[in-house]
Scaffold this motif. Structure first.
Motif, PDB file in Angstrom:
ATOM      1  N   PRO A  98       0.803  -1.233   0.000  1.00 34.51           N
ATOM      2  CA  PRO A  98       0.000   0.000   0.000  1.00 34.51           C
ATOM      3  C   PRO A  98       0.836   1.282   0.000  1.00 34.51           C
ATOM      4  N   MET A  99       1.949   1.291   0.729  1.00 38.89           N
ATOM      5  CA  MET A  99       2.781   2.498   0.774  1.00 38.89           C
ATOM      6  C   MET A  99       3.495   2.723  -0.548  1.00 38.89           C
ATOM      7  N   ASN A 100       4.115   1.675  -1.066  1.00 40.21           N
ATOM      8  CA  ASN A 100       4.891   1.828  -2.304  1.00 40.21           C
ATOM      9  C   ASN A 100       4.012   2.075  -3.517  1.00 40.21           C
ATOM     10  N   PHE A 182      12.848   5.397 -11.783  1.00 42.16           N
ATOM     11  CA  PHE A 182      13.402   4.081 -11.453  1.00 42.16           C
ATOM     12  C   PHE A 182      14.915   4.162 -11.256  1.00 42.16           C
ATOM     13  N   ALA A 183      15.593   4.891 -12.149  1.00 39.63           N
ATOM     14  CA  ALA A 183      17.048   5.058 -12.011  1.00 39.63           C
ATOM     15  C   ALA A 183      17.387   5.738 -10.684  1.00 39.63           C
ATOM     16  N   ALA A 184      16.582   6.728 -10.306  1.00 38.39           N
ATOM     17  CA  ALA A 184      16.817   7.439  -9.042  1.00 38.39           C
ATOM     18  C   ALA A 184      16.602   6.511  -7.842  1.00 38.39           C
ATOM     19  N   VAL A 185      15.568   5.690  -7.906  1.00 40.98           N
ATOM     20  CA  VAL A 185      15.278   4.753  -6.812  1.00 40.98           C
ATOM     21  C   VAL A 185      16.394   3.716  -6.686  1.00 40.98           C
ATOM     22  N   ALA A 186      16.865   3.199  -7.822  1.00 42.06           N
ATOM     23  CA  ALA A 186      17.943   2.204  -7.795  1.00 42.06           C
ATOM     24  C   ALA A 186      19.213   2.809  -7.195  1.00 42.06           C
ATOM     25  N   ALA A 187      19.553   4.037  -7.612  1.00 43.48           N
ATOM     26  CA  ALA A 187      20.745   4.703  -7.076  1.00 43.48           C
ATOM     27  C   ALA A 187      20.608   4.940  -5.575  1.00 43.48           C
ATOM     28  N   ALA A 237      11.345  -2.992  -7.055  1.00 42.21           N
ATOM     29  CA  ALA A 237      10.871  -1.758  -7.688  1.00 42.21           C
ATOM     30  C   ALA A 237      10.763  -1.877  -9.200  1.00 42.21           C
ATOM     31  N   ALA A 238      11.562  -2.775  -9.790  1.00 41.29           N
ATOM     32  CA  ALA A 238      11.675  -2.819 -11.256  1.00 41.29           C
ATOM     33  C   ALA A 238      10.349  -3.026 -11.996  1.00 41.29           C
ATOM     34  N   PRO A 239       9.560  -4.083 -11.692  1.00 43.78           N
ATOM     35  CA  PRO A 239       8.312  -4.270 -12.453  1.00 43.78           C
ATOM     36  C   PRO A 239       7.348  -3.098 -12.290  1.00 43.78           C
ATOM     37  N   ALA A 240       7.238  -2.573 -11.055  1.00 44.87           N
ATOM     38  CA  ALA A 240       6.288  -1.488 -10.779  1.00 44.87           C
ATOM     39  C   ALA A 240       6.694  -0.186 -11.461  1.00 44.87           C
ATOM     40  N   MET A 241       7.993  -0.032 -11.746  1.00 46.96           N
ATOM     41  CA  MET A 241       8.457   1.212 -12.354  1.00 46.96           C
ATOM     42  C   MET A 241       8.798   1.040 -13.839  1.00 46.96           C
ATOM     43  N   ALA A 242       8.742  -0.205 -14.332  1.00 42.50           N
ATOM     44  CA  ALA A 242       9.067  -0.460 -15.737  1.00 42.50           C
ATOM     45  C   ALA A 242       7.825  -0.746 -16.587  1.00 42.50           C
ATOM     46  N   ILE A 243       6.846  -1.452 -16.003  1.00 43.69           N
ATOM     47  CA  ILE A 243       5.669  -1.857 -16.787  1.00 43.69           C
ATOM     48  C   ILE A 243       4.632  -0.736 -16.900  1.00 43.69           C
ATOM     49  N   GLY A 273       0.294  -0.894  -7.978  1.00 42.66           N
ATOM     50  CA  GLY A 273      -0.150  -1.809  -6.928  1.00 42.66           C
ATOM     51  C   GLY A 273      -0.263  -3.231  -7.419  1.00 42.66           C
ATOM     52  N   LEU A 274      -0.793  -3.405  -8.629  1.00 46.29           N
ATOM     53  CA  LEU A 274      -0.930  -4.746  -9.209  1.00 46.29           C
ATOM     54  C   LEU A 274       0.437  -5.403  -9.371  1.00 46.29           C
ATOM     55  N   CYS A 275       1.421  -4.626  -9.817  1.00 47.51           N
ATOM     56  CA  CYS A 275       2.783  -5.165  -9.972  1.00 47.51           C
ATOM     57  C   CYS A 275       3.392  -5.504  -8.607  1.00 47.51           C
ATOM     58  N   LEU A 276       3.205  -4.615  -7.630  1.00 43.47           N
ATOM     59  CA  LEU A 276       3.842  -4.792  -6.321  1.00 43.47           C
ATOM     60  C   LEU A 276       3.265  -5.961  -5.530  1.00 43.47           C
ATOM     61  N   VAL A 277       1.987  -6.267  -5.726  1.00 44.62           N
ATOM     62  CA  VAL A 277       1.375  -7.392  -5.015  1.00 44.62           C
ATOM     63  C   VAL A 277       2.169  -8.672  -5.262  1.00 44.62           C
ATOM     64  N   PHE A 278       2.721  -8.806  -6.483  1.00 48.78           N
ATOM     65  CA  PHE A 278       3.504  -9.995  -6.824  1.00 48.78           C
ATOM     66  C   PHE A 278       5.003  -9.756  -6.681  1.00 48.78           C
ATOM     67  N   ALA A 279       5.477  -8.569  -7.081  1.00 51.00           N
ATOM     68  CA  ALA A 279       6.923  -8.307  -7.062  1.00 51.00           C
ATOM     69  C   ALA A 279       7.477  -8.277  -5.645  1.00 51.00           C
ATOM     70  N   THR A 280       6.718  -7.743  -4.681  1.00 46.00           N
ATOM     71  CA  THR A 280       7.234  -7.615  -3.316  1.00 46.00           C
ATOM     72  C   THR A 280       7.576  -8.975  -2.705  1.00 46.00           C
ATOM     73  N   PRO A 281       6.630  -9.924  -2.623  1.00 45.46           N
ATOM     74  CA  PRO A 281       7.005 -11.216  -2.027  1.00 45.46           C
ATOM     75  C   PRO A 281       7.988 -12.009  -2.878  1.00 45.46           C
ATOM     76  N   LEU A 282       7.854 -11.928  -4.224  1.00 42.44           N
ATOM     77  CA  LEU A 282       8.738 -12.728  -5.078  1.00 42.44           C
ATOM     78  C   LEU A 282      10.181 -12.243  -5.006  1.00 42.44           C
ATOM     79  N   CYS A 283      10.383 -10.924  -4.885  1.00 41.04           N
ATOM     80  CA  CYS A 283      11.757 -10.406  -4.784  1.00 41.04           C
ATOM     81  C   CYS A 283      12.317 -10.561  -3.373  1.00 41.04           C
ATOM     82  N   CYS A 284      11.460 -10.533  -2.364  1.00 44.58           N
ATOM     83  CA  CYS A 284      11.924 -10.869  -1.010  1.00 44.58           C
ATOM     84  C   CYS A 284      12.427 -12.317  -0.970  1.00 44.58           C
ATOM     85  N   ALA A 285      11.843 -13.151  -1.843  1.00 47.18           N
ATOM     86  CA  ALA A 285      12.170 -14.582  -1.854  1.00 47.18           C
ATOM     87  C   ALA A 285      13.395 -14.923  -2.700  1.00 47.18           C
ATOM     88  N   LEU A 286      14.017 -13.922  -3.315  1.00 47.30           N
ATOM     89  CA  LEU A 286      15.190 -14.202  -4.158  1.00 47.30           C
ATOM     90  C   LEU A 286      16.306 -14.880  -3.364  1.00 47.30           C
TER      91      LEU A 286
END
Length: 322
Positions: A98-100, A182-187, A237-243, A273-286
């Motif tokens: 929700p925050m992101n 996205f570049a700013a967030v990554a940096a 952050a990548a899917p939510a800021m790229a798609i 939000g739709l991207c983050l619902v999946f990207a957040t847990p999947l990237c935590c699981a890397l």
């Protein structure tokens, strides 16, 4: 009456096999579930009591295995794994989506003017500072000066990157400009996380054996933990800021958004939000939350200490943080 639950279930570890990506993904879908934010303080304390009682060998009558694991995941979503303290509400992993989705959606919508870039990068780094502090590894306290240095450095890095790239992309296609946030967030992640956890880099984080027995502190383990967290955060952050920029760039050329421009921000936030619902847990699981490394890759003095205590030990474990 159903038989009493045995006291032998290992709730020190997640319910699913953490050596596999699928098991870690299931675990983090539970931990990052935004519905956990709606739980009352009484529910959180009840979950804490149940988990602590079970760990102490006390099994309440009628407790089922599903109820035990539900309490365990409520406990994990709100209390720090190393210190046991209740975490700040917006710093919990269940607040990530929700925050992101709100912050990222606004960064992607309001990227054209310098004041908007400054404001939303500041908001994002303020939120990141809270998350990084809340989910730090180990039980090492962070001083106000360390907190301030990390916060100011990351915010400055994000703003400089965003404004620099914004000026460079003025004469490029509009879609390129949409990727500046996205570049700013990554940096900023590459600056914020190591600075926020600089005490761990100086003094090390706790390393344990397979059974959780503390063996000492290691800076080599801290370096590996922080690297893994930076990679996960950028991936998150990548899917939510790229798609969404691709979709929004196409939609803005159509009559619908030209007729209803006020729908731009809500659409952007929804897509993020739709991207983050999946990207957040999947990237935590890397990477496994309970990460590991060979004893041979620790600092020489830590190796010597561990060899003295347990000459046969080959691998140590540590909480990488989030």
């Amino acid at each position: 009456m159903p038989p009493s639950l045995p006291a032998t279930i290992n709730i020190q570890e997640p319910r699913w096999d953490q050596s596999t990506f699928q098991g870690r993904a299931k675990h983090f879908f539970m931990v990052t579930d935004p519905r956990n934010l709606l739980l009352s303080g009484a529910t959180l304390e009840e979950a804490r009591r149940l988990v602590e009682d079970y760990r102490a060998g006390t099994v309440p009558p009628g407790l089922t295995e599903d109820e035990l694991w539900r309490a365990k995941y409520i406990y994990d979503s709100a209390f720090h794994p190393d210190t046991g303290e209740k975490m700040l509400l917006i710093g919990r992993m269940s607040a990530q989506v929700p925050m992101n989705m709100t912050i990222t959606g606004c960064m992607l919508t309001f990227y054209r003017t310098t004041p908007a870039v400054l404001f939303w990068q500041w908001v994002n780094q303020s939120f990141n500072a809270i998350v990084n502090y809340t989910n730090r590894s180990g039980d090492a306290p962070i001083t106000p000066s360390q907190l301030g240095t990390a916060y100011v450095s990351a915010t400055t890095g994000a703003v400089v990157t965003a404004l620099g790239l914004k000026s460079l992309t003025k004469h490029l296609p509009a879609i390129i400009g949409r990727y500046v946030p996205f570049a700013a967030v990554a940096a900023a992640n590459c600056i914020n996380i190591p600075l926020m956890r600089q005490r761990e880099l100086k003094l090390g984080i706790p390393v344990t054996d397979e059974n959780g027995n503390r063996l000492g502190e290691s800076t080599a383990a801290a370096q590996k933990a922080i690297f893994q967290v930076v990679v996960s955060r950028i991936g998150m952050a990548a899917p939510a800021m790229a798609i969404p920029p691709v979709i929004m760039n196409a939609l803005e050329k159509r009559a619908f958004l030209k007729r209803y421009p006020y729908l731009n921000a809500p659409l952007q936030v929804g897509l993020v939000g739709l991207c983050l619902v999946f990207a957040t847990p999947l990237c935590c699981a890397l990477f496994p939350q309970k990460s590991s490394m060979p004893v041979s890759r620790l600092e020489p003095e830590v190796q010597a200490w561990i060899r003295e205590k347990d000459p046969q030990l080959e691998t140590v474990y540590f909480n990488k943080g989030l």
